[in-house]
Write a protein that holds these residues in place. Structure first.
Motif, short mmCIF file in Angstrom:
data_model
loop_
_atom_site.label_atom_id
_atom_site.label_comp_id
_atom_site.label_asym_id
_atom_site.label_seq_id
_atom_site.Cartn_x
_atom_site.Cartn_y
_atom_site.Cartn_z
N THR A 304 0.98 -1.29 -0.10
CA THR A 304 -0.17 -0.06 0.11
C THR A 304 0.79 1.28 -0.11
O THR A 304 1.96 1.32 0.82
N LEU A 305 0.69 2.01 -0.99
CA LEU A 305 1.27 3.30 -1.16
C LEU A 305 0.43 4.46 -0.53
O LEU A 305 -0.56 4.70 -1.07
N LYS A 306 0.93 5.23 0.46
CA LYS A 306 0.06 6.38 0.81
C LYS A 306 0.84 7.48 0.95
O LYS A 306 2.36 7.60 1.01
N VAL A 307 0.55 8.79 1.07
CA VAL A 307 1.12 9.66 1.55
C VAL A 307 1.69 9.88 2.61
O VAL A 307 1.15 9.18 3.63
N ASN A 308 3.07 10.31 2.80
CA ASN A 308 4.18 10.01 4.20
C ASN A 308 4.39 8.66 4.38
O ASN A 308 4.94 8.46 5.45
N ASP A 309 4.23 7.53 3.57
CA ASP A 309 4.47 6.52 3.62
C ASP A 309 4.97 5.74 2.35
O ASP A 309 4.52 5.05 1.85
N PRO A 310 6.18 6.20 1.95
CA PRO A 310 6.75 5.80 0.47
C PRO A 310 7.21 4.15 0.52
O PRO A 310 7.28 3.65 1.52
N ILE A 311 7.16 3.75 -0.62
CA ILE A 311 7.61 2.24 -0.93
C ILE A 311 9.04 2.39 -1.16
O ILE A 311 9.50 3.11 -1.92
N THR A 312 10.15 1.67 -0.55
CA THR A 312 11.24 1.46 -0.92
C THR A 312 11.43 0.20 -1.91
O THR A 312 11.22 -0.87 -1.77
N LEU A 313 12.28 0.32 -2.88
CA LEU A 313 12.30 -0.70 -3.72
C LEU A 313 13.41 -0.50 -4.81
O LEU A 313 13.76 0.68 -5.20
N GLY A 314 14.30 -1.40 -4.95
CA GLY A 314 15.53 -1.27 -5.97
C GLY A 314 16.21 -0.11 -5.56
O GLY A 314 16.72 0.52 -6.41
N GLY A 315 16.51 0.32 -4.31
CA GLY A 315 17.52 1.40 -3.84
C GLY A 315 16.72 2.58 -4.09
O GLY A 315 17.48 3.65 -3.95
N TYR A 319 7.05 7.71 -4.13
CA TYR A 319 6.16 8.58 -3.34
C TYR A 319 4.87 8.98 -4.07
O TYR A 319 5.00 9.09 -4.97
N LEU A 320 3.59 8.97 -3.46
CA LEU A 320 2.55 9.31 -3.98
C LEU A 320 2.53 10.83 -3.79
O LEU A 320 2.38 11.34 -2.55
N THR A 321 2.50 11.42 -4.84
CA THR A 321 2.55 12.94 -4.94
C THR A 321 1.26 13.73 -5.62
O THR A 321 1.20 14.80 -5.33
N GLY A 322 0.52 12.90 -6.22
CA GLY A 322 -0.61 13.55 -6.90
C GLY A 322 -1.62 12.48 -7.33
O GLY A 322 -1.31 11.21 -7.13
N ASN A 323 -2.96 12.97 -7.48
CA ASN A 323 -3.79 12.03 -7.94
C ASN A 323 -5.02 12.88 -8.97
O ASN A 323 -4.71 14.01 -8.80
N GLY A 324 -5.80 11.97 -9.44
CA GLY A 324 -7.02 12.67 -10.16
C GLY A 324 -7.81 11.63 -10.89
O GLY A 324 -7.56 10.39 -10.63
N TYR A 325 -8.84 12.21 -11.70
CA TYR A 325 -9.49 11.15 -12.41
C TYR A 325 -9.00 11.09 -13.88
O TYR A 325 -8.41 11.97 -14.60
N ALA A 326 -9.30 9.92 -14.40
CA ALA A 326 -8.94 9.65 -15.82
C ALA A 326 -10.24 8.92 -16.37
O ALA A 326 -10.40 7.62 -16.39
N PRO A 327 -11.11 9.76 -17.20
CA PRO A 327 -12.29 9.44 -17.84
C PRO A 327 -11.69 8.30 -19.00
O PRO A 327 -10.88 8.62 -19.75
N VAL A 328 -12.42 7.37 -19.11
CA VAL A 328 -12.02 6.04 -20.13
C VAL A 328 -12.92 6.39 -21.42
O VAL A 328 -14.24 6.65 -21.13
N VAL A 329 -12.47 6.70 -22.52
CA VAL A 329 -13.04 7.05 -23.76
C VAL A 329 -12.87 5.94 -24.91
O VAL A 329 -11.96 5.43 -24.94
N THR A 330 -13.75 5.95 -25.65
CA THR A 330 -13.62 5.15 -26.97
C THR A 330 -13.87 6.22 -28.11
O THR A 330 -14.85 6.69 -27.98
N ILE A 331 -13.06 6.31 -28.95
CA ILE A 331 -13.17 7.15 -30.08
C ILE A 331 -13.04 6.56 -31.48
O ILE A 331 -12.05 5.89 -31.64
N ARG A 332 -14.40 6.62 -32.25
CA ARG A 332 -14.05 5.91 -33.49
C ARG A 332 -13.77 7.28 -34.50
O ARG A 332 -14.25 8.11 -34.47
N ASP A 333 -13.08 6.70 -35.55
CA ASP A 333 -12.82 7.50 -36.61
C ASP A 333 -13.82 7.91 -37.83
O ASP A 333 -14.84 6.75 -37.58
#
Lengths: 588, 360
Positions: A304-315, A319-333
């Motif tokens: 679990t990655l949280k603010v103030n609680d980073p994961i250490t991996l491979g030296g 850090y969790l520094t930002g977030n937001g929404y990513a709408p999923v879309v399908t676009i046909r040409d």
């Protein structure tokens, strides 16, 4: 730092100003290169210069908080220069957007550290010698010391002068003094004692550790690296150069330093404040469930990655520094083929995750398509037709877009910002001021573009996180040196360096006269207390009552002494007695 | 989140804060009254004494207190000052400073001062209740935004002042310290008021407890030394004026110890506060590494914390530099405190940075 400041040349004559002025005139041309260097070095390592540089450093650090700084945010600096055409460029030429790597800031702290080294090294050598040598010789007149007192051992006690001095030696040694006896079998044996040598050791450790911190920071700048990456739920980051959205290598970075671990974002959860009125809807917890692998062949691990609680991996640390929404879309040409399918990272713009969306569809045929607009997790529309987001959670997600077709300009090879679209050369299809109007989509809805240009479907909403990945080999050393510095600082401020001397002698009438004096080096507000304590101990050693007057108010209630003050009075002139009646304590 | 929000508790807290500010205001008046009254009483006593004592004694007493401002600086010279000048513990008639250099309580009764201290204790109790109910209402440590930092900071300043009062007679500082506490409470309630709420995720760390509590404590100590350094400047000016044969216009200042003893005590408190600030800086760096991935990034708040550290480091060095003791050192201490205030007010509200937790 340097104690050299204490040496002040006294003007020998009343008209010294004229003389010294004339001297300076005469002497200057004679100064050779070597003398000039020596003069410059003496000036640089003087306490006054160090103090000046220290205060200058404080002043020089300030502009970095007044103007935007490139290392923190380069685009803000570019904008600032654009917004201030009159002086923006001038500030840039003065390096005011790169204060902490500027020539002038560097010059100040480098000079300061050179001054510091020039101070610390001679002092370390001097202190090493002091630690190996005996306490300083006994002054002729102890009564001139800031703390001074006398004791008288009656003749019938049977303690001769030499025994008394040995008693005092044992006592001071127990108190942490190192003691040397002088003239033990002579008529007036004395001892010199010193304690608190660790004060200067602490002082030296403090200043040396500051150099250590600076070197550690430089080490991090040379061999460290850092980067950013945006991960939508389901995405995997692999720690290779191509895996980063943005990467800042240290001066000596090599790509072989990157260990190919992977991090997959499984799910990202936010808890919003639903309790308090003032902060309703404020996020109070971010929690990213991730699956990590040390290397491609290693077993997967849930973390679990949280603010103030980073994961250490491979030296590195992630850090969790930002977030937001990513709408999923399908676009046909226009040809009816799926030209794009997947989540689009929406950039935060305002309150309650009011975010901007840019979609570029270079694969659309026959015409490339572009979309620009907003994503609102909880859409509200005011009476004036202005839409806003009423809540950060997904209560009424809505995508409002304008659409364009034409050449997106991506084929020229020049890099573009994925969060911005230049619509100058594009033909609008949908916009509020056009007949077709804007596109407004709820999840599951599909909109067919005018003129058979294709369609766009809003399939759902995912969340994304921004992670920072850092590797700084210097920071552990910086921490160690910082801790050492604090330890040294505490030693240097709270250990008191004191010298004590005791001298004994035998009065004509057989009494043993004892005098003692104390001197502090540096700040020591407890010297009087120490003198009182030593007096009490000496008095106990010889079975005397302590003199309340000498011991200050802590002894106020003790029984009156019968012996010392009165017996001091009858010291005849010329008697080889150490006790002088006019100690500094007497003239209150 | 382990605890929920209790807004009733938060409202009680605000009531306590107002009551505390009111009590402090009365205490402030009592302290001011004490300065005025005691100084008039002393003047009357000294007028009588002056008829018996020859006037030649006055400059002598002045000279002793004035040594900080003379050029007898340097580590060796100064080493002798604290203990040798600590000799006069009791008020001596004829001097322009009646307060003892060691700041011990004298036998003289000062009824208004007693009332003032009693009121300050009462105010501190109410204030403490306000801080505790705020913590209970928010379910966490009460220093998560500017309102809480100020109210808690003012409480710590008062508490430290009262603790020092147990051993040293610093009642002359009362108007200053209590006055500053009132300003802090009023500023908190008027300009920085924030309802009880949860912490933003960036603040949810045990480092908040460590880093900010030390910052509050150090700031409280800096508040005390600021008051002392300001008084030191006034006292030193007054001592010089009187020594030069000028008229003593600030009679109440005779309750305040000599400029030298003020300088010595504020140096000792500043030394403690400096260590505290070093820890604030260091723990802040450790927390920054944990929260943002780098221990130092020249964020505006980091810059100003560093500037404050450097200014007080300069202050500590100034005391060991010829020509920088006394008045100049006092100015450095004051500049340092102004930086603390600036860092708290202007930097928090108007500078963009990662430390934007004002809660406004």
């Amino acid at each position: 730092m340097s104690e050299r400041v204490n040496v002040k040349k006294k003007s020998p004559a009343p008209d010294a100003d004229k003389v010294s002025a004339a001297k300076a005139d005469a002497a200057l041309p004679a100064l050779g290169a070597k003398e000039m260097l020596r003069f410059a070095w003496t000036q640089l390592t003087s306490m006054r210069t160090a103090l000046f540089l220290l205060l200058l450093l404080a002043v020089a650090a300030v502009p970095g908080s007044l103007f935007p700084q490139r290392p923190a945010n380069p685009s803000v600096v570019t904008q600032y220069i654009k917004d201030h055409p009159d002086y923006g460029k001038l500030l840039d030429s003065l390096q005011l957007y790169d204060v902490y790597s500027s020539v002038w800031f560097s010059a100040i702290y480098l000079l300061l550290f050179i001054s510091l080294i020039g101070c610390v090294v001679p002092r370390a050598i001097a202190h090493y010698k002091a630690m190996r040598s005996q306490p300083p010789r006994t002054p002729k007149r102890l009564s001139r010391l800031p703390e001074y007192g006398t004791l008288v051992i009656p003749a019938d006690a049977g303690i001769p002068a030499s025994d008394a001095i040995h008693g005092a030696v044992g006592l001071l040694r127990k108190r942490g003094y190192r003691v040397e006896v002088r003239d033990a079998d002579g008529a007036r044996p004395s001892l010199g004692a010193e304690r608190g040598l660790s004060k200067e050791v602490g002082n030296l450790i403090f200043h040396t550790s500051l150099i250590g911190v600076l070197v550690s920071v430089a080490l991090g700048g040379l061999f460290g690296y850092s980067g950013q990456r945006i991960l939508v739920e389901g995405d995997t980051f692999v720690n290779t150069l191509v895996g980063y959205d943005q990467f800042t290598p240290g001066t000596n970075f090599q790509s072989s330093q990157l260990q190919p671990y992977s991090v997959q974002l499984d799910k990202f959860d936010i808890t919003f404040d639903r309790e308090s009125q003032g902060k309703f809807g404020q996020p109070i917890d971010f929690s990213a469930a991730v699956t990590t692998k040390e290397n491609p062949d290693a077993p997967a691990k849930k973390e679990t990655l949280k603010v103030n609680d980073p994961i250490t991996l491979g030296g590195t640390s992630i850090y969790l520094t930002g977030n937001g929404y990513a709408p999923v879309v399908t676009i046909r040409d226009g040809d009816g083929n799926v030209a794009m399918q997947g989540p689009v990272v929406a950039k935060l713009q305002g309150d309650n995750y009011y975010s901007s969306v840019v979609i570029k569809v270079p694969d659309a045929k026959p015409d490339q398509l572009g979309f620009q607009g907003f994503f609102l997790p909880t859409a509200f529309v005011t009476e004036q037709g202005v839409s806003f987001s009423g809540d950060p959670a997904l209560f009424n997600p809505q995508l409002s877009l304008n659409s364009y077709y034409g050449d997106l300009g991506l084929d020229t090879g020049s890099p573009q910002n994925v969060f911005e679209i230049d619509v100058k050369d594009l033909t609008p299809l949908n916009a509020r001021n056009l007949d077709a109007g804007g596109i407004t989509l709820s999840p599951g809805a599909t909109y067919t573009l005018p003129d058979g240009k294709g369609s766009i479907s809003f399939d759902g909403v995912k969340r994304y996180v921004g992670v920072d990945i850092h590797h700084n080999p210097g920071q552990l050393y910086a921490l160690i040196f910082a801790l050492l510095a604090v330890a040294g600082l505490i030693l240097s401020l709270y250990v008191n360096r004191r010298r004590a001397w005791v001298r004994t002698g035998t009065h004509d009438d057989g009494r043993t006269m004892v005098e003692y004096g104390l001197l502090a080096r540096g700040e020591d507000h407890r010297l009087a207390g120490e003198a009182a304590a030593i007096r009490t101990l000496l008095a106990q050693e010889w079975g005397l009552a302590a003199d309340p007057q000498q011991d200050g108010d802590r002894q106020e209630d003790s029984t009156q002494s019968q012996q010392t003050p009165s017996s001091l009075g009858d010291n005849g002139a010329g008697t080889p007695t150490p006790a002088s009646p006019a100690g500094p304590e007497k003239d209150q | 989140m382990p605890f929920g929000i209790n807004e009733t508790m938060g409202q009680y807290s605000e009531l306590f804060m107002l009551l505390a500010a009111g009590t402090y205001t009365v205490a402030f008046i009592a302290f001011a009254w004490d300065l005025a009254k005691s100084s008039r009483a002393l003047q009357a006593i000294e007028l009588k004494a002056a008829q018996a004592v020859e006037p030649a004694k006055v400059p002598a007493a002045v000279g002793a207190g004035n040594r900080a401002e003379s050029s007898v600086g340097g580590p060796a010279g100064r080493a002798e000052r604290p203990s040798s000048s600590a000799a006069s513990g009791t008020p001596v008639g004829g001097g322009i400073v009646t307060a003892g250099a060691d700041m011990k309580y004298s036998a003289a009764r000062r009824a208004p001062a007693r009332v003032a201290v009693a009121l300050t204790v009462l105010g501190a109790l109410i204030h403490g209740a306000g801080v505790v109910t705020r913590a209970l209402g928010a379910g966490r440590v009460p220093w998560g935004n500017m309102y809480e930092f100020l109210t808690t900071g003012a409480f710590v300043a008062i508490a430290v002042f009262l603790l020092v009062l147990i051993r040293r007679d610093l009642r002359f500082l009362g108007t200053f310290v209590v006055g500053l506490a009132i300003i802090m409470l009023v500023a908190a309630s008027v300009a920085y008021w924030t309802p009880v709420g949860h912490l933003v995720p960036a603040l949810q760390s045990y480092w908040l407890i460590i880093h900010v509590s030390i910052a509050v404590l150090s700031s409280a100590l800096f508040t005390l030394t600021f008051a002392m350094s300001a008084l030191q400047l006034v006292q030193s000016h007054r001592q010089k004026t009187v020594a030069a044969g000028g008229e003593d216009k600030l009679g109440f200042m005779r309750l305040v110890p000599s400029a030298l003893s003020l300088e010595n005590l504020s140096y000792r408190i500043n030394a403690i506060a400096f260590i505290g600030w070093t820890f604030t800086l260091m723990f802040g760096a450790i927390w920054a590494e944990k929260a943002w991935g780098r221990f130092w990034g020249w964020d505006t708040k980091e810059v100003w914390t560093f500037v404050i550290w450097v200014v007080y480091a300069g202050y500590l060095h100034a005391r060991a530099t010829r020509g920088w003791t006394g008045t100049r050192a006092a100015w450095l201490s004051i500049v340092g405190y102004l930086c603390v205030v600036f860092n708290f007010t202007i930097v928090n509200q108007f500078f963009n940075g990662l430390h934007s937790y004002s809660g406004l």
